[in-house]
Design a protein around this motif. Structure first.
Motif, PDB file in Angstrom:
ATOM      1  N   TYR A  99       0.823  -1.213   0.000  1.00  0.00           N
ATOM      2  CA  TYR A  99       0.000   0.000   0.000  1.00  0.00           C
ATOM      3  C   TYR A  99       0.863   1.272   0.000  1.00  0.00           C
ATOM      4  CZ  TYR A  99      -3.399  -3.345   2.066  1.00  0.00           C
ATOM      5  OH  TYR A  99      -4.190  -4.429   2.345  1.00  0.00           O
ATOM      6  N   TYR A 100       1.870   1.302   0.873  1.00  0.00           N
ATOM      7  CA  TYR A 100       2.672   2.515   1.084  1.00  0.00           C
ATOM      8  C   TYR A 100       4.163   2.171   1.027  1.00  0.00           C
ATOM      9  CZ  TYR A 100      -1.829   4.118   2.901  1.00  0.00           C
ATOM     10  OH  TYR A 100      -3.152   4.429   3.045  1.00  0.00           O
ATOM     11  N   PRO A 101       4.661   1.808  -0.133  1.00  0.00           N
ATOM     12  CA  PRO A 101       6.041   1.302  -0.212  1.00  0.00           C
ATOM     13  C   PRO A 101       7.104   2.297   0.232  1.00  0.00           C
ATOM     14  CG  PRO A 101       5.133   1.687  -2.415  1.00  0.00           C
ATOM     15  CD  PRO A 101       4.000   1.797  -1.452  1.00  0.00           C
ATOM     16  N   GLU A 102       7.018   3.558  -0.195  1.00  0.00           N
ATOM     17  CA  GLU A 102       8.046   4.534   0.155  1.00  0.00           C
ATOM     18  C   GLU A 102       8.138   4.729   1.662  1.00  0.00           C
ATOM     19  OE1 GLU A 102       5.586   5.129  -2.014  1.00  0.00           O
ATOM     20  OE2 GLU A 102       6.312   6.183  -3.807  1.00  0.00           O
ATOM     21  N   GLN A 103       6.986   4.957   2.284  1.00  0.00           N
ATOM     22  CA  GLN A 103       6.972   5.241   3.715  1.00  0.00           C
ATOM     23  C   GLN A 103       7.347   4.007   4.545  1.00  0.00           C
ATOM     24  OE1 GLN A 103       4.576   5.794   1.465  1.00  0.00           O
ATOM     25  NE2 GLN A 103       3.391   7.654   1.909  1.00  0.00           N
ATOM     26  N   LYS A 104       6.854   2.845   4.129  1.00  0.00           N
ATOM     27  CA  LYS A 104       7.136   1.617   4.881  1.00  0.00           C
ATOM     28  C   LYS A 104       8.610   1.247   4.794  1.00  0.00           C
ATOM     29  CE  LYS A 104       5.852  -1.840   7.437  1.00  0.00           C
ATOM     30  NZ  LYS A 104       5.438  -1.579   8.841  1.00  0.00           N
ATOM     31  N   LEU A 105       9.232   1.470   3.654  1.00  0.00           N
ATOM     32  CA  LEU A 105      10.659   1.170   3.506  1.00  0.00           C
ATOM     33  C   LEU A 105      11.501   1.968   4.498  1.00  0.00           C
ATOM     34  CD1 LEU A 105      11.028   0.919  -0.373  1.00  0.00           C
ATOM     35  CD2 LEU A 105      11.723  -0.836   1.274  1.00  0.00           C
ATOM     36  N   GLU A 106      11.136   3.205   4.703  1.00  0.00           N
ATOM     37  CA  GLU A 106      11.881   4.030   5.659  1.00  0.00           C
ATOM     38  C   GLU A 106      11.814   3.438   7.058  1.00  0.00           C
ATOM     39  OE1 GLU A 106      13.836   6.664   5.005  1.00  0.00           O
ATOM     40  OE2 GLU A 106      13.428   6.176   2.897  1.00  0.00           O
ATOM     41  N   LEU A 107      10.637   2.969   7.462  1.00  0.00           N
ATOM     42  CA  LEU A 107      10.476   2.373   8.791  1.00  0.00           C
ATOM     43  C   LEU A 107      11.242   1.061   8.899  1.00  0.00           C
ATOM     44  CD1 LEU A 107       6.649   2.996   9.415  1.00  0.00           C
ATOM     45  CD2 LEU A 107       8.577   4.272  10.346  1.00  0.00           C
ATOM     46  N   VAL A 108      11.190   0.265   7.842  1.00  0.00           N
ATOM     47  CA  VAL A 108      11.881  -1.035   7.852  1.00  0.00           C
ATOM     48  C   VAL A 108      13.385  -0.838   8.008  1.00  0.00           C
ATOM     49  CG1 VAL A 108      12.501  -3.042   6.427  1.00  0.00           C
ATOM     50  CG2 VAL A 108      10.121  -2.289   6.552  1.00  0.00           C
ATOM     51  N   LYS A 109      13.938   0.114   7.270  1.00  0.00           N
ATOM     52  CA  LYS A 109      15.388   0.317   7.296  1.00  0.00           C
ATOM     53  C   LYS A 109      15.880   0.846   8.641  1.00  0.00           C
ATOM     54  CE  LYS A 109      15.445   2.531   3.285  1.00  0.00           C
ATOM     55  NZ  LYS A 109      15.974   3.257   2.095  1.00  0.00           N
ATOM     56  N   GLU A 110      14.990   1.449   9.408  1.00  0.00           N
ATOM     57  CA  GLU A 110      15.376   1.939  10.728  1.00  0.00           C
ATOM     58  C   GLU A 110      15.575   0.809  11.730  1.00  0.00           C
ATOM     59  OE1 GLU A 110      12.479   4.729  12.038  1.00  0.00           O
ATOM     60  OE2 GLU A 110      12.946   6.222  10.490  1.00  0.00           O
ATOM     61  N   LYS A 111      14.832  -0.295  11.557  1.00  0.00           N
ATOM     62  CA  LYS A 111      14.867  -1.361  12.572  1.00  0.00           C
ATOM     63  C   LYS A 111      15.444  -2.684  12.074  1.00  0.00           C
ATOM     64  CE  LYS A 111      10.150  -3.042  11.678  1.00  0.00           C
ATOM     65  NZ  LYS A 111       8.820  -3.313  12.239  1.00  0.00           N
ATOM     66  N   GLU A 112      15.526  -2.881  10.745  1.00  0.00           N
ATOM     67  CA  GLU A 112      15.980  -4.164  10.207  1.00  0.00           C
ATOM     68  C   GLU A 112      17.506  -4.258  10.284  1.00  0.00           C
ATOM     69  OE1 GLU A 112      15.557  -7.755   9.320  1.00  0.00           O
ATOM     70  OE2 GLU A 112      13.694  -6.580   9.143  1.00  0.00           O
ATOM     71  N   LYS A 113      18.015  -5.337  10.913  1.00  0.00           N
ATOM     72  CA  LYS A 113      19.456  -5.505  11.097  1.00  0.00           C
ATOM     73  C   LYS A 113      20.128  -6.065   9.848  1.00  0.00           C
ATOM     74  CE  LYS A 113      19.009  -6.072  16.101  1.00  0.00           C
ATOM     75  NZ  LYS A 113      19.160  -6.999  17.251  1.00  0.00           N
ATOM     76  N   ASP A 114      19.496  -7.017   9.195  1.00  0.00           N
ATOM     77  CA  ASP A 114      20.060  -7.602   7.970  1.00  0.00           C
ATOM     78  C   ASP A 114      19.166  -7.198   6.800  1.00  0.00           C
ATOM     79  OD1 ASP A 114      21.157  -9.060   5.939  1.00  0.00           O
ATOM     80  OD2 ASP A 114      21.285 -10.950   7.072  1.00  0.00           O
ATOM     81  N   ILE A 115      19.383  -6.005   6.285  1.00  0.00           N
ATOM     82  CA  ILE A 115      18.478  -5.457   5.273  1.00  0.00           C
ATOM     83  C   ILE A 115      18.558  -6.225   3.959  1.00  0.00           C
ATOM     84  CG2 ILE A 115      20.102  -3.730   4.399  1.00  0.00           C
ATOM     85  CD1 ILE A 115      16.293  -3.274   4.906  1.00  0.00           C
ATOM     86  N   ASP A 116      19.735  -6.735   3.604  1.00  0.00           N
ATOM     87  CA  ASP A 116      19.855  -7.486   2.349  1.00  0.00           C
ATOM     88  C   ASP A 116      19.025  -8.764   2.382  1.00  0.00           C
ATOM     89  OD1 ASP A 116      21.476  -5.537   1.398  1.00  0.00           O
ATOM     90  OD2 ASP A 116      23.311  -6.741   1.339  1.00  0.00           O
ATOM     91  N   ASP A 117      19.036  -9.436   3.526  1.00  0.00           N
ATOM     92  CA  ASP A 117      18.220 -10.651   3.669  1.00  0.00           C
ATOM     93  C   ASP A 117      16.737 -10.294   3.577  1.00  0.00           C
ATOM     94  OD1 ASP A 117      17.921 -13.551   4.395  1.00  0.00           O
ATOM     95  OD2 ASP A 117      16.880 -12.651   6.119  1.00  0.00           O
ATOM     96  N   TRP A 118      16.366  -9.174   4.235  1.00  0.00           N
ATOM     97  CA  TRP A 118      14.960  -8.731   4.172  1.00  0.00           C
ATOM     98  C   TRP A 118      14.565  -8.416   2.733  1.00  0.00           C
ATOM     99  CZ3 TRP A 118      12.444  -4.365   2.510  1.00  0.00           C
ATOM    100  CH2 TRP A 118      11.108  -4.233   2.876  1.00  0.00           C
ATOM    101  N   TYR A 119      15.464  -7.732   2.012  1.00  0.00           N
ATOM    102  CA  TYR A 119      15.201  -7.430   0.608  1.00  0.00           C
ATOM    103  C   TYR A 119      14.953  -8.713  -0.187  1.00  0.00           C
ATOM    104  CZ  TYR A 119      16.658  -2.473   0.755  1.00  0.00           C
ATOM    105  OH  TYR A 119      16.746  -1.119   0.994  1.00  0.00           O
TER     106      TYR A 119
END
Length: 664
Positions: A99-119
């Motif tokens: 629904y809100y990819p731009e805004q949600k990505l910002e929140l995810v990157k603040e708390k996700e430790k392994d961002i490449d795995d999440w990607y």
């Protein structure tokens, strides 16, 4: 040639001039045959999903969220695809990302430790959702909906299966490379927007984008950039169209409505309408007036200060008086409108505090009218005329308003017939016996379909500077009549009791008697007559309306006339939600049937992003098809079948030698 034995050679010869033109697009037997194969294949795809919304009334956050979540369809898709393989929290997170990819990505990157795995995990999930929602379309249609920047890569991911051993690593390498080149954010945004676009094939807005809520201009921005939509003009849309084409009565009404709901965003921020002259005049003229009758309607969450509400009340009264004067001049200029009963400010006896309506006298709740001259009550004062001139200039100079009006004219109309559904916002004037009512316009009388088409022509004429000046002036005035005239299809009541609601306590005077359509539309035979009048064909035919809020809280139902008529005004507008008990409907028409989605109030976009709060919706089954509808069962399908017939004639013309193949 056996497959073309049913094509009459005589008909081919009769259509030879058209077939010559067609041969320009398909110059050989091979190209014509390929197109026939392509069109036949399209006919056997499932019907695209249509969404119907009505009476948005400026509630842009709820509207945009409903579009983004496709009235709950994306959430259902995610549940179907991932089932128990994802936890509920994970599915909610994925939906919010779509629904809100731009805004949600910002929140995810603040708390996700392994961002490449999440990607990596998330991109694979998005590919699965996108594969699902694109499965009912041709590759060509999907390709056209893709962002150019990522079109080739998305196509590769959509049309290759990771279940195939030879393709598994191929897909993984694509996704890993997207991450390694730091394009994952942009790619996720592109995928999310593609999913949103593919879930809704066609959007119908059954009237009333404007008034009451804070962001009609934002809704119009969204629509004007939407991939496939149409609008059936509602009375509030026509009011704004009247203001945009130069009708001063409509301008005054638009401003009054904004003051009534303390909503100046659309006027000032959206369209740059300068209200400062009105504010200055109102503060001076009504400095010692409480203006309590004009205090705006606001809810408990309103953030306006008391000082601001006081100013809005003064401006509200000032523009209301100006409106009554302007409307009086228009009514006197057009006796054919038969609206003399709306000439009321000359019926006021301010010294006695009374007003005569019909043959009865009523006490006035307000007697402070310093700008009304008893000797000439409908004449604007010099200051009022200056204000109206400045407002007129402001509306005429708004580039954004011009863009939005062009969009409404391009994509809008009074009614639409689409896939066995007749769409119009409010009413078709009827007589008491259920027959079509004749309405006088100029020297002619019109009814039913002809009336709606004539009204649509007049609206377009009001924006046409190339017609005769008198015809243009007539059209501009008539657009205001459509807002409040008793025989106007978007209104269809005996009167608009604005004056009475402001100034008279007796609520009997506030009543606006609806036209016969509103009661007779419950009768199946009347609905059948109207469907026939508009040449609606198909096994399952419906009329779809908005305009009148369905008060679920009082036991009303949106489904009428044995399921043949649907009223989908469920209260998107917060002002109506206490009456309806819900917060709007979406009617969804897909290949398996028709469903009515009933929405609860939307909290906010911020909470939807941060907490994953979705609109809670209840789906009601309206109609289930015994067989899945395919493209061949739609209006588009009938067009394609006709095209196939013409292409087959072209093949006969080539093979009989009537037309020579080009490039051979």
């Amino acid at each position: 040639m056996n497959s073309y034995s049913n094509i009459d050679t005589k008909l081919v010869k009769e259509d030879l001039r058209y077939l010559q033109l067609l041969s320009g697009s398909f110059p050989t037997i091979a190209s014509a045959s390929t197109e026939i194969i392509n069109l036949e294949a399209i006919l056997n795809l499932p019907k695209g999903t249509e969404h119907f919304l009505a009476d948005l009334h400026g509630e842009y956050e709820a509207f945009q969220h409903v579009l983004k979540n496709a009235s709950g369809a994306i959430k259902r898709k995610v549940n179907e695809i991932f089932g128990n393989s994802l936890r509920e929290k994970e599915k909610k997170e994925l939906c919010t990302l779509i629904y809100y990819p731009e805004q949600k990505l910002e929140l995810v990157k603040e708390k996700e430790k392994d961002i490449d795995d999440w990607y990596f995990v998330t991109l694979n999930q998005l590919v699965k959702v996108c594969q699902n929602v694109s499965s009912k379309y041709t590759r060509s249609k999907v390709r056209k909906s893709l962002p150019k920047e990522f079109s080739y890569i998305i196509q590769q991911l959509l049309h290759e299966s990771s279940a195939e051993p030879n393709k598994h690593e191929y897909i993984n390498v694509i996704i890993k490379t997207i991450i390694e080149t730091r394009r994952a954010d942009d790619f996720i945004i592109a995928m999310a927007n593609t999913i949103q676009r593919l879930v809704i094939d066609l959007l119908h807005i059954v009237g009333d984008i404007y008034d009451r809520g804070p962001g009609a201009h934002i809704i119009m921005d969204t629509l004007c950039n939407y991939h496939n939509f149409d609008v059936q003009w509602g009375n509030h849309d026509i009011l704004w169209m009247g203001a945009a084409c130069g009708n001063e009565c409509s301008m005054a009404n638009v401003i009054r409505m904004s003051m009534r709901y303390a909503n100046l965003n659309t006027l000032e921020d959206g369209y740059g309408i300068n209200l400062l002259p009105l504010a200055t005049f109102a503060m001076e003229t009504y400095a010692n007036d409480s203006c309590n009758r004009f205090r705006p309607k606001v809810d408990d969450n309103d953030t306006h200060s008391e000082k601001t509400l006081r100013l809005i009340s003064q401006m509200h009264k000032a523009i209301s008086v100006i409106q009554f004067k302007l409307e009086g001049e228009t009514i006197k200029r057009h006796p054919e409108y038969e609206m003399d009963d709306r000439l009321l400010i000359d019926k006021m006896n301010l010294s006695e505090g009374k007003v005569m309506i019909g043959d009865k006298e009523y006490e006035l709740l307000d007697t402070n009218f310093p700008t009304i001259d008893p000797a000439d009550p409908y004449k604007l004062t010099i200051e009022e005329r200056e204000i109206v001139d400045k407002i007129h200039h402001s509306f005429a100079s708004s580039e954004k308003l011009k863009v939005h009006m062009r969009c409404l004219l391009k994509h809008g109309c009074m009614y639409n017939v689409c896939n066995s559904n007749l769409l119009f916002h409010a009413s078709i004037p009827l007589n008491a016996d259920g027959t079509l009512k004749e309405v006088q316009i100029g020297d002619e009388k019109y009814k039913g379909k002809a009336l709606m088409e004539k009204v649509g022509q007049i609206v377009r004429a009001a924006f046409n500077d190339d017609i005769d000046i008198e015809d243009k002036r007539y059209a501009v005035d008539y657009v205001w009549y459509l807002w409040c005239g008793k025989d106007a299809p978007p209104f269809d009541k005996d009167k608009m009791a604005t004056f009475e609601r402001y100034f008279i306590a007796d609520k009997e005077t506030h009543k606006e008697v609806k036209g016969y359509y509103y009661s007779l539309r419950n009768e199946e035979k009347v609905v059948d007559m109207l469907l026939d009048e508009f040449n609606v064909v198909g096994k399952h035919k419906h009329i779809i309306n908005g305009h009148v809020p369905v008060k679920i809280i009082k036991g009303e139902t949106p489904i009428k006339a044995n399921g043949k008529l649907l009223v989908i005004d469920g209260g998107f507008s917060k002002a109506y939600q206490p009456e309806t008990g819900i917060a709007g409907y979406t009617l969804v028409y897909h290949s398996r049937g028709m469903q009515l989605v009933q929405h609860e109030p939307f909290t906010s976009t911020q909470k939807a992003i941060e907490e994953g709060q979705d609109i809670k919706s209840t789906t009601l089954l309206v109609e289930l098809n015994s067989q899945r509808l395919m493209v061949r069962d739609t209006d588009k399908g009938r067009e394609l079948i006709e095209q196939i017939g013409n292409l087959k004639k072209l093949l006969v013309a080539y093979r009989k030698g009537y037309i020579k193949e080009k490039g051979r």
